[in-house]
Design a protein around this motif. Structure first.
Motif, PDB file in Angstrom:
ATOM      1  N   GLU A   1      55.746  19.608 -11.477  1.00 45.93           N
ATOM      2  CA  GLU A   1      54.637  20.380 -10.923  1.00 45.93           C
ATOM      3  C   GLU A   1      54.600  20.267  -9.397  1.00 45.93           C
ATOM      4  O   GLU A   1      54.497  21.265  -8.686  1.00 45.93           O
ATOM      5  CB  GLU A   1      53.323  19.847 -11.531  1.00 45.93           C
TER       6      GLU A   1
ATOM      7  N   MET B   1      45.002  21.296 -16.521  1.00 49.33           N
ATOM      8  CA  MET B   1      45.970  21.100 -15.450  1.00 49.33           C
ATOM      9  C   MET B   1      46.928  19.944 -15.758  1.00 49.33           C
ATOM     10  O   MET B   1      47.720  19.555 -14.901  1.00 49.33           O
ATOM     11  CB  MET B   1      45.264  20.843 -14.124  1.00 49.33           C
TER      12      MET B   1
ATOM     13  N   SER C   1      45.606  18.838  -7.912  1.00 48.66           N
ATOM     14  CA  SER C   1      45.677  19.927  -8.879  1.00 48.66           C
ATOM     15  C   SER C   1      44.349  20.197  -9.589  1.00 48.66           C
ATOM     16  O   SER C   1      44.183  21.251 -10.185  1.00 48.66           O
ATOM     17  CB  SER C   1      46.762  19.639  -9.916  1.00 48.66           C
ATOM     18  N   CYS C   2      43.396  19.274  -9.521  1.00 48.83           N
ATOM     19  CA  CYS C   2      42.156  19.443 -10.303  1.00 48.83           C
ATOM     20  C   CYS C   2      41.394  20.686  -9.878  1.00 48.83           C
ATOM     21  O   CYS C   2      41.014  20.831  -8.724  1.00 48.83           O
ATOM     22  CB  CYS C   2      41.263  18.213 -10.158  1.00 48.83           C
TER      23      CYS C   2
ATOM     24  N   CYS D   1      48.712  28.431 -12.410  1.00 49.63           N
ATOM     25  CA  CYS D   1      47.880  27.718 -11.456  1.00 49.63           C
ATOM     26  C   CYS D   1      48.455  26.332 -11.148  1.00 49.63           C
ATOM     27  O   CYS D   1      48.307  25.823 -10.051  1.00 49.63           O
ATOM     28  CB  CYS D   1      46.473  27.535 -12.006  1.00 49.63           C
ATOM     29  N   ARG D   2      49.089  25.749 -12.141  1.00 54.99           N
ATOM     30  CA  ARG D   2      49.559  24.388 -11.988  1.00 54.99           C
ATOM     31  C   ARG D   2      50.929  24.315 -11.325  1.00 54.99           C
ATOM     32  O   ARG D   2      51.171  23.471 -10.463  1.00 54.99           O
ATOM     33  CB  ARG D   2      49.636  23.746 -13.373  1.00 54.99           C
TER      34      ARG D   2
ATOM     35  N   SER E   1      48.715  21.909 -22.258  1.00 51.57           N
ATOM     36  CA  SER E   1      49.384  21.497 -21.021  1.00 51.57           C
ATOM     37  C   SER E   1      49.992  20.110 -21.200  1.00 51.57           C
ATOM     38  O   SER E   1      49.394  19.241 -21.827  1.00 51.57           O
ATOM     39  CB  SER E   1      48.381  21.466 -19.876  1.00 51.57           C
TER      40      SER E   1
ATOM     41  N   TRP F   1      54.301  16.105 -14.203  1.00 50.60           N
ATOM     42  CA  TRP F   1      53.593  15.974 -12.929  1.00 50.60           C
ATOM     43  C   TRP F   1      54.586  16.082 -11.772  1.00 50.60           C
ATOM     44  O   TRP F   1      54.350  16.748 -10.768  1.00 50.60           O
ATOM     45  CB  TRP F   1      52.830  14.642 -12.902  1.00 50.60           C
TER      46      TRP F   1
ATOM     47  N   CYS G   1      39.169  28.099  -7.698  1.00 51.30           N
ATOM     48  CA  CYS G   1      40.024  28.135  -8.880  1.00 51.30           C
ATOM     49  C   CYS G   1      39.273  28.284 -10.198  1.00 51.30           C
ATOM     50  O   CYS G   1      39.789  28.861 -11.138  1.00 51.30           O
ATOM     51  CB  CYS G   1      40.894  26.883  -8.934  1.00 51.30           C
TER      52      CYS G   1
ATOM     53  N   ARG H   1      47.093  27.223 -17.878  1.00 47.46           N
ATOM     54  CA  ARG H   1      47.093  27.122 -16.415  1.00 47.46           C
ATOM     55  C   ARG H   1      48.508  26.916 -15.876  1.00 47.46           C
ATOM     56  O   ARG H   1      48.693  26.271 -14.859  1.00 47.46           O
ATOM     57  CB  ARG H   1      46.199  25.970 -15.970  1.00 47.46           C
TER      58      ARG H   1
END
Lengths: 530, 431
Positions: free
Chosen positions: A296, A465, A483-484, A424-425, A286, A293, A265, A421
């Protein structure tokens, strides 16, 4: 005796006025972009190749000069002055304008490429697409497409703004190496190599040649047209097929086990590459709320399930339609999937249920049950639509909603508003898979340094994130979150040296302390080990 | 149900409240006159510099307090009445308590300088100080900061981020010289100058000058110089915020006198954090410790006592950290600016002058006593163990790599440091 000199650091702070050189560099960059805009409106440039080269050079020179003038005249260190005071980086008018321009660009790119000059009837291109013909001819031997234009600009953005990122974090070698890596993978693996391979195999139908762009990020990998192209694509096609499958089942789990999902990533991935370089100025946007969360977790796993179902359906259709081309029959495939899902779920439940939240376990169990039941129901009733749904429309909907709208329009278009992100998130199924691996079977974690945290919140603020890093750090608890992406910025911005990205033994990776290091040793034992 | 009232919602008071809530159902009320919700005071500077918004300094979401049944009351306590077991707020509201905890923190020191109450003069401690700075910095060109310590350099960094010229008056021969040994202090001096801060060593404030409308317009130093400025920052340390307790019967010294159980002379009244003063110093520690970490640790400890397990405050090995502009600083154990006679010190500085370490050890038996590190991150856990187990300085020198907490790929200087150590202390190695 006053020795207060004239202030020579006017340029040294992002929230201040730009100096002459910075203004000049911005002008250069805008000139470069302006040439591209002119080409969009079919301005007939003589010596297109020179004008194209000039435009790209102007953009790169502009960015590089700007970065030099911004960062090199001041000591190395964290450069976040004025981030929340500046219109552009704090969702002001400029940010909205940028967002709207980017969003419209993606809309046109995905659904109206004719406005970029693509000739969809196969004739000669015009506009900006035609403007990129000279470069396209050199690299892949064909006239440009809107995707070639996009790929080139994408690469320019990662290279130019990657350079800026490196100067900004030049005191931090992890950032330096990581950014060089994303720049390398974008330029080589995503851009040059696929284009050149295309040139070397001109007669073959298109299939993806970006080795690192794996399923499910590359959602069409298992689509029938793509499978056919690979199977008919000679040695290269066969290699891409086998390597692609190996990436999914062997290479990526192993790398994730050793290094966490960051190997992909924030070191390799193109989406991540753009987010880390071009999107760096927006990482703090973010949302860190617990609500986000929750959203997400539901969203990203829904996309994962969607992509999984879509893929099963399209593979089933492919196997039904092309039995002569496949290694396995559709029967083997369906039972294979059922067995895989059942085994995977059982193993996870038996060994890892303590690491998972209750709602996650229930969701997983019921989802797998539903998928297996519908697979079997449809299979035994002899239906073509293996999951009650037509694989073609599933595929089209996935391509539209996730592949284009989410990853492009929202994912990049909304950088200046929602952070860099978003895709991605909330949306990337690849991130979801790697995240599960990272959470459950990885040596990676972010270690917190005893009792040194002062709860300042820099780490949480700059986590792209949206992880509330501080909530762990102030408890002395390691950060092990699916998610990191391991960008390492939390560690970089920490003023007290509290956070460190590490790969170490899996046991004891997740620790929870009530009393932090530094206090009474007996008290520490009494409370933490009870 | 027992009612525990905590005055102050800083790190000490809030840690206490959170930990009590984990163990008991007591009614908990936190009274504060600064901000409704807990925020990290150490992060105020980042709000001014635009790294964060104020909301980011709040470690817990706003509904955290309700969820954990911790009542927050906004108000200024003007009186504590131990006989009636109640406190009185400025709006005449009375709150009665079963246990009272004073966690009122500090206030910036002022030494009676002429002009210290003028507009444009401020410390850097409260949220309102930040708001004043925000207001004044809009039209300010130059600031003078008085005090060469942790807060002074932070304020200087803040003002520089707004392109305000800064003169830093330091009473000592070198920056933070009471704590930092000479070499490190010199290194920070150079770094301060590198950031275009006008550093004036061995210079004291005499008077703050006023214009016609009561704004600060400059300062006079003890060198007889007048420095014109729009903002004056007073950052010459802090002292316990205890004025409102003067006639309460609670024993006061510099701070609120407490025993090792953090209890005052009056039963059921405790004090923790910056405002507490130990009757007897603990080890090398000062009797008043205005440090984030000790505030937190006192909160952790007192929560045990107030949940029925009487626990003495017994801080472990000393540690601290700070950041001087771009140079991070950590310390574990004791490294004294003026070494004691039993103490030997080893100093290594990187050639570029942004990284350094100093290790202190006992000359006679080579026991490791403490380390200062600059620009190199070290593992708290490692040094805590080394100090507790009284390992030797050689053990530390040999395990520098294991002790390191820098991000991956950072250059490790352990070999260079080892080499210099053995060159310098060869006799110790062979002894």
């Amino acid at each position: 005796m006053t020795k207060i000199g004239e202030n020579i650091s006017i340029a040294s702070h992002e929230n201040m006025q730009m100096n002459g050189m910075q203004k000049l560099s911005v002008t250069l960059g805008i000139l470069g972009l302006f040439i591209l805009v002119l080409s969009l409106f079919n301005v007939n440039f003589p010596n297109k190749e020179i004008w194209l080269a000039t435009a790209i050079a102007l953009i790169l020179v502009g960015v590089i000069t700007y970065a030099n003038k911004t960062y090199l005249n001041q000591p190395a260190g964290i450069k976040n002055n004025g981030v929340w005071h500046t219109n552009f980086t704090n969702k002001g008018t400029l940010a909205w304008m940028t967002g709207i321009v980017l969003t419209s660009f993606y809309v046109v790119l995905y659904w109206y490429p004719q406005y970029l000059g693509l000739n969809q009837e196969g004739g000669k291109n015009t506009g900006i697409v035609a403007f990129f013909d000279p470069l396209s001819l050199i690299l892949n031997g064909k006239a440009a497409t809107q995707w070639f234009v996009y790929g080139t600009l994408y690469t320019v953005a990662i290279l130019g703004l990657g350079y800026k990122f490196i100067l900004k974090y030049r005191h931090n070698k992890y950032q330096l190496v990581r950014t060089l890596s994303v720049m390398f993978f974008q330029l080589g693996f995503a851009f040059l190599i696929p284009e050149i391979l295309e040139k070397l195999n001109p007669e073959k139908a298109y299939f993806a040649k970006d080795l690192k762009n794996m399923w499910p990020l590359n959602y069409y990998f298992f689509n029938d047209w793509h499978l056919k192209s690979m199977l008919e694509g000679g040695n290269l096609g066969m290699f891409m097929l086998i390597f692609g499958i190996a990436m999914i089942f062997i290479i990526s789990p192993i790398l994730t086990y050793f290094y966490g999902k960051r190997w992909y990533c924030s070191w390799v991935c193109g989406c991540g590459g753009l987010a880390e370089t071009a999107g760096d100025s927006f990482r703090h946007l973010s949302s860190k709320s617990t609500i986000s969360w929750k959203i997400e977790r539901w969203m990203i796993h829904s996309v994962l399930v969607f992509s999984f179902i879509m893929t099963i359906a399209v593979i089933f259709t492919f196997l039904s339609d092309n039995p002569q081309m496949s290694f396995i029959t559709k029967d083997q495939f369906i039972f294979g999937i059922v067995i895989f899902l059942a085994l995977f779920t059982i193993v996870l439940y038996v060994f890892k249920r303590k690491d998972m939240d209750t709602d996650a376990i229930y969701t997983m169990l019921s989802l797998v049950a539903i998928i297996i039941i519908s697979l079997l129901l449809n299979y035994f009733s002899g239906k073509q639509n293996i999951l009650f749904l037509d694989s073609n429309s599933l595929r089209e909907w996935y391509g539209f909603a996730i592949g284009a709208a989410f990853s492009g329009v929202v994912g990049v278009g909304f950088y200046p508003i929602l952070g860099n992100r978003v895709w991605c998130r909330f949306g990337c199924p690849m991130a979801a898979i790697l995240g599960l691996q990272q959470r459950l079977f990885s040596r990676f974690r972010i270690t917190t340094n005893g009792g040194q945290c002062i709860s300042c919140g820099n780490c949480s603020t700059y986590c792209e994130m949206g992880i509330d890093v501080r909530s762990y750090a102030q408890k002395g608890e390691n950060i092990v979150r699916s998610s990191c992406v391991g960008c390492g910025i939390c560690s970089a911005v920490c003023p007290r040296g509290v956070l460190k990205l590490e790969n170490n033994s899996v046991s004891g990776r997740i620790n929870a302390n009530e009393i932090l290091l530094g206090n009474d040793v007996d008290l520490l034992d009494l409370i933490n080990n009870k | 149900m027992e009612h525990i009232v905590i005055i102050g919602n800083g790190i000490a008071g809030v840690t206490l409240a959170r930990h009590i809530r984990k163990k008991s159902e007591s009614k908990i009320t936190i009274v504060s006159n600064e901000n409704e919700f807990f925020f990290s005071r150490t992060a105020l500077m980042y709000v001014f510099m635009g790294h964060m918004k104020f909301e980011h300094t709040q470690p817990y979401e706003n509904d955290f307090w309700k969820k954990n049944k911790i009542e927050l009351t906004l108000g200024q306590v003007i009186q504590v009445v131990p006989s009636a077991k109640e406190i009185i707020l400025a709006n005449d509201k009375k709150i009665s308590y079963d246990k009272l905890v004073l966690a009122t923190g500090s206030k910036p020191n002022k030494f009676g300088w002429p002009g210290e109450e003028l507009k444009g003069v401020t410390g850097l401690y409260h949220k309102k100080d930040l708001e004043s700075l925000e207001k004044w910095s809009v039209n300010a060109n130059r600031a003078v900061i008085v005090g060469g310590g942790l807060i002074g350099i932070e304020l200087a960094e803040m003002l520089r981020s707004r392109d305000i010229q800064v003169t830093l008056l330091v009473r000592e021969k070198s920056f933070w010289a009471g704590i930092l040994p000479f070499d490190e202090s010199q290194m920070i001096n150079r770094h301060i100058v590198e950031h275009n801060i006008d550093l004036r060593l061995e210079t004291n404030l005499v008077e703050i000058l006023s214009d016609e409308s009561g704004n600060a317009k400059g300062v006079v130093t003890d060198k007889g110089e007048i420095i014109l400025c729009d903002i004056v920052g007073l950052t010459a340390g802090v002292s316990p915020n205890i004025d409102f307790l003067k006639n309460s019967g609670i024993e006061l010294g510099k701070g609120i006198k407490v025993d090792r159980f953090l209890e005052t002379n009056i039963k059921d009244i405790y004090a923790i954090g910056d405002c507490a003063e130990q009757r007897v110093a603990i080890g090398e520690r000062t009797v008043v410790e205005a440090v984030w970490y000790t505030g937190r640790m006192m909160g952790e400890t007192l929560s045990q006592t107030l949940s029925g397990i009487p626990t003495a405050y017994n801080p472990g090995n000393w540690f601290n950290s700070a950041k001087f502009l771009d140079i991070e600083y950590q310390t574990y154990g004791w490294v004294l600016a003026k070494p004691k006679e039993y103490e030997a010190q080893f100093y290594w500085e990187h050639q570029q002058g942004k990284k350094a370490i100093r290790i202190s050890f006992d000359k006679s038996n080579r026991t490791f006593l403490g380390i200062n590190t600059f620009g190199i991150r070290m593992r708290h856990e490692f040094f805590d163990k080394v100090l507790t187990e009284k390992k030797t300085v050689e053990y530390v020198i040999e395990n520098l790599l294991k002790a390191n907490f820098d991000p991956e790929f950072f250059t490790s200087h352990h070999k260079e440091i080892q080499k210099q150590f053995y060159k310098q202390f060869d006799s110790f190695k062979t002894a």
